[in-house]
Design a protein around this motif. Structure first.
Motif, PDB file in Angstrom:
ATOM      1  N   THR A 256      39.997  26.944  37.957  1.00  0.00           N
ATOM      2  CA  THR A 256      40.178  27.321  36.561  1.00  0.00           C
ATOM      3  C   THR A 256      40.480  28.812  36.463  1.00  0.00           C
ATOM      4  O   THR A 256      39.883  29.626  37.178  1.00  0.00           O
ATOM      5  N   ARG A 257      41.387  29.181  35.564  1.00  0.00           N
ATOM      6  CA  ARG A 257      41.876  30.562  35.496  1.00  0.00           C
ATOM      7  C   ARG A 257      40.775  31.576  35.211  1.00  0.00           C
ATOM      8  O   ARG A 257      40.730  32.663  35.795  1.00  0.00           O
ATOM      9  N   SER A 258      39.884  31.245  34.297  1.00  0.00           N
ATOM     10  CA  SER A 258      38.828  32.174  33.883  1.00  0.00           C
ATOM     11  C   SER A 258      37.524  31.398  33.745  1.00  0.00           C
ATOM     12  O   SER A 258      37.491  30.354  33.084  1.00  0.00           O
ATOM     13  N   ILE A 259      36.456  31.891  34.369  1.00  0.00           N
ATOM     14  CA  ILE A 259      35.196  31.135  34.435  1.00  0.00           C
ATOM     15  C   ILE A 259      34.034  32.034  34.023  1.00  0.00           C
ATOM     16  O   ILE A 259      33.966  33.209  34.404  1.00  0.00           O
ATOM     17  N   ILE A 260      33.100  31.451  33.264  1.00  0.00           N
ATOM     18  CA  ILE A 260      31.929  32.188  32.797  1.00  0.00           C
ATOM     19  C   ILE A 260      30.686  31.328  32.974  1.00  0.00           C
ATOM     20  O   ILE A 260      30.745  30.101  32.854  1.00  0.00           O
ATOM     21  N   ALA A 261      29.563  31.955  33.312  1.00  0.00           N
ATOM     22  CA  ALA A 261      28.269  31.277  33.364  1.00  0.00           C
ATOM     23  C   ALA A 261      27.457  31.735  32.153  1.00  0.00           C
ATOM     24  O   ALA A 261      27.415  32.932  31.842  1.00  0.00           O
ATOM     25  N   LEU A 262      26.824  30.774  31.475  1.00  0.00           N
ATOM     26  CA  LEU A 262      26.053  31.071  30.264  1.00  0.00           C
ATOM     27  C   LEU A 262      24.666  30.445  30.365  1.00  0.00           C
ATOM     28  O   LEU A 262      24.517  29.333  30.886  1.00  0.00           O
ATOM     29  N   VAL A 263      23.671  31.151  29.846  1.00  0.00           N
ATOM     30  CA  VAL A 263      22.293  30.685  29.940  1.00  0.00           C
ATOM     31  C   VAL A 263      21.556  30.936  28.634  1.00  0.00           C
ATOM     32  O   VAL A 263      21.829  31.919  27.938  1.00  0.00           O
ATOM     33  N   ALA A 264      20.639  30.038  28.306  1.00  0.00           N
ATOM     34  CA  ALA A 264      19.709  30.237  27.192  1.00  0.00           C
ATOM     35  C   ALA A 264      18.349  29.726  27.626  1.00  0.00           C
ATOM     36  O   ALA A 264      18.244  28.703  28.313  1.00  0.00           O
ATOM     37  N   ALA A 265      17.299  30.440  27.240  1.00  0.00           N
ATOM     38  CA  ALA A 265      15.938  30.030  27.598  1.00  0.00           C
ATOM     39  C   ALA A 265      14.955  30.639  26.607  1.00  0.00           C
ATOM     40  O   ALA A 265      15.226  31.683  25.998  1.00  0.00           O
ATOM     41  N   LYS A 266      13.829  29.976  26.458  1.00  0.00           N
ATOM     42  CA  LYS A 266      12.732  30.550  25.692  1.00  0.00           C
ATOM     43  C   LYS A 266      11.785  31.221  26.670  1.00  0.00           C
ATOM     44  O   LYS A 266      11.398  30.633  27.687  1.00  0.00           O
ATOM     45  N   VAL A 267      11.426  32.453  26.348  1.00  0.00           N
ATOM     46  CA  VAL A 267      10.445  33.199  27.135  1.00  0.00           C
ATOM     47  C   VAL A 267       9.263  33.435  26.203  1.00  0.00           C
ATOM     48  O   VAL A 267       9.360  34.219  25.256  1.00  0.00           O
ATOM     49  N   GLY A 268       8.178  32.717  26.440  1.00  0.00           N
ATOM     50  CA  GLY A 268       7.111  32.701  25.444  1.00  0.00           C
ATOM     51  C   GLY A 268       7.645  32.059  24.176  1.00  0.00           C
ATOM     52  O   GLY A 268       8.158  30.949  24.190  1.00  0.00           O
ATOM     53  N   GLU A 269       7.593  32.804  23.078  1.00  0.00           N
ATOM     54  CA  GLU A 269       8.104  32.304  21.795  1.00  0.00           C
ATOM     55  C   GLU A 269       9.483  32.872  21.462  1.00  0.00           C
ATOM     56  O   GLU A 269      10.016  32.608  20.390  1.00  0.00           O
ATOM     57  N   THR A 270      10.053  33.645  22.380  1.00  0.00           N
ATOM     58  CA  THR A 270      11.308  34.342  22.110  1.00  0.00           C
ATOM     59  C   THR A 270      12.474  33.662  22.818  1.00  0.00           C
ATOM     60  O   THR A 270      12.428  33.437  24.027  1.00  0.00           O
ATOM     61  N   ARG A 271      13.510  33.364  22.063  1.00  0.00           N
ATOM     62  CA  ARG A 271      14.688  32.705  22.629  1.00  0.00           C
ATOM     63  C   ARG A 271      15.729  33.764  22.998  1.00  0.00           C
ATOM     64  O   ARG A 271      16.100  34.600  22.178  1.00  0.00           O
ATOM     65  N   LEU A 272      16.205  33.712  24.246  1.00  0.00           N
ATOM     66  CA  LEU A 272      17.159  34.700  24.746  1.00  0.00           C
ATOM     67  C   LEU A 272      18.402  34.004  25.296  1.00  0.00           C
ATOM     68  O   LEU A 272      18.331  32.875  25.783  1.00  0.00           O
ATOM     69  N   ILE A 273      19.533  34.688  25.215  1.00  0.00           N
ATOM     70  CA  ILE A 273      20.775  34.203  25.805  1.00  0.00           C
ATOM     71  C   ILE A 273      21.383  35.312  26.662  1.00  0.00           C
ATOM     72  O   ILE A 273      21.085  36.494  26.479  1.00  0.00           O
TER      73      ILE A 273
END
Length: 279
Positions: A256-273
């Motif tokens: 694929t020409r352009s590739i990205i990795a993406l993540v989301a998770a809750k750390v304690g009560e805080t949601r981060l991306i």
């Protein structure tokens, strides 16, 4: 720096500047500013004549009322940061200035609305596009500066700009990280000292995938990254996906020409991306 609170004031001020052939750069924010926002302001100042920032915690993009109430609002310190930057105008409206009575909004976002962030935050991107359309209608900027950390949001707004044939051009600016790799986020203030260390698992997983991209298959990379997140105490991963960066559809192939990795998770009560461009 001039602080304006009404739509009419902002439209009038920018119209006068535009008549003198000034280019307008716009940085929309929800406040709780950090070095990442300041980088957007800096880049905007380098590429345009007049930099406008907005601070508005938009209620329509929160699908959780508790999340809306907890969102940090350090307005005074935000103003001080902007006064020390290249920001020329701050637009600081109240909710009733941006929304009047019952309003309906529905923009066809296709699969972008229901994948990744859209899946975990239903209705979120309708709220984002609704408020950004309002802001662009008022400011009519030449360029809009957005952070890569909200990569899917940038793609959604690009879709809106094309679909509605808006005249502004979007500029995506790189993620700003702390020295230990954690992506800067207004939500980081909610992390305890322990949680902040746990939150490093997001960037560590992304850097691992980047380092091993040429050595392992896509599925191996995703599985190993998920294990890294899932084995970290206090971290509950929601997704780790490797996608075509042009479409945000999962990609099984490194061709694929352009590739990205993406993540989301809750750390304690805080949601981060977080995310990282792999190719």
């Amino acid at each position: 720096m001039e602080i304006l609170t009404s739509k009419a004031q902002l439209a009038e001020a920018l119209q006068e500047l535009r008549q003198t052939n000034k280019t307008i750069g716009f940085v929309p924010t929800m406040g709780a500013l950090h070095a990442g926002h300041m980088t957007l302001i800096k880049i905007a100042g380098e590429l345009t004549d007049v930099v406008v920032a907005s601070i508005f915690v938009n209620p329509t993009q929160f699908n959780n009322s508790d999340d809306l109430q907890k969102y940090p609002r350090p307005v005074e310190s935000d103003i001080k940061l902007l006064q020390q930057s290249k920001c020329n105008i701050l637009f600081l409206p109240e909710v009733d200035e941006m929304y009047t009575g019952e309003e309906s909004w529905n923009l066809d976002l296709g699969y972008l609305e229901n994948t990744l962030e859209g899946k975990f935050r239903p209705g979120h991107y309708q709220g984002v596009t609704q408020i950004v359309k309002k802001l662009l209608d008022i400011a009519n900027p030449d360029f809009v500066f957005l952070g890569q950390k909200d990569f899917q949001q940038v793609m959604v707004l690009e879709h809106m700009v094309k679909a509605l044939e808006l005249p502004s051009e979007l500029v995506m600016c790189p993620i700003v990280r702390d020295d230990d790799g954690l992506a800067l986020s207004s939500r980081n203030v909610h992390l305890s000292r322990t949680e902040r260390q746990q939150a490093l698992s997001l960037s560590k997983a992304l850097f691992y995938v980047q380092k091993h991209f040429d050595l392992l298959t896509i599925n191996q990379l995703k599985e190993n990254a998920w294990l890294m997140l899932d084995s970290e105490p206090g971290v509950v991963p929601e997704y780790f996906e490797i996608c075509d960066a042009d479409t945000l559809l999962p990609t099984p192939s490194k061709d694929t020409r352009s590739i990205i990795a993406l993540v989301a998770a809750k750390v304690g009560e805080t949601r981060l991306i977080d995310n990282i461009i792999l190719k």
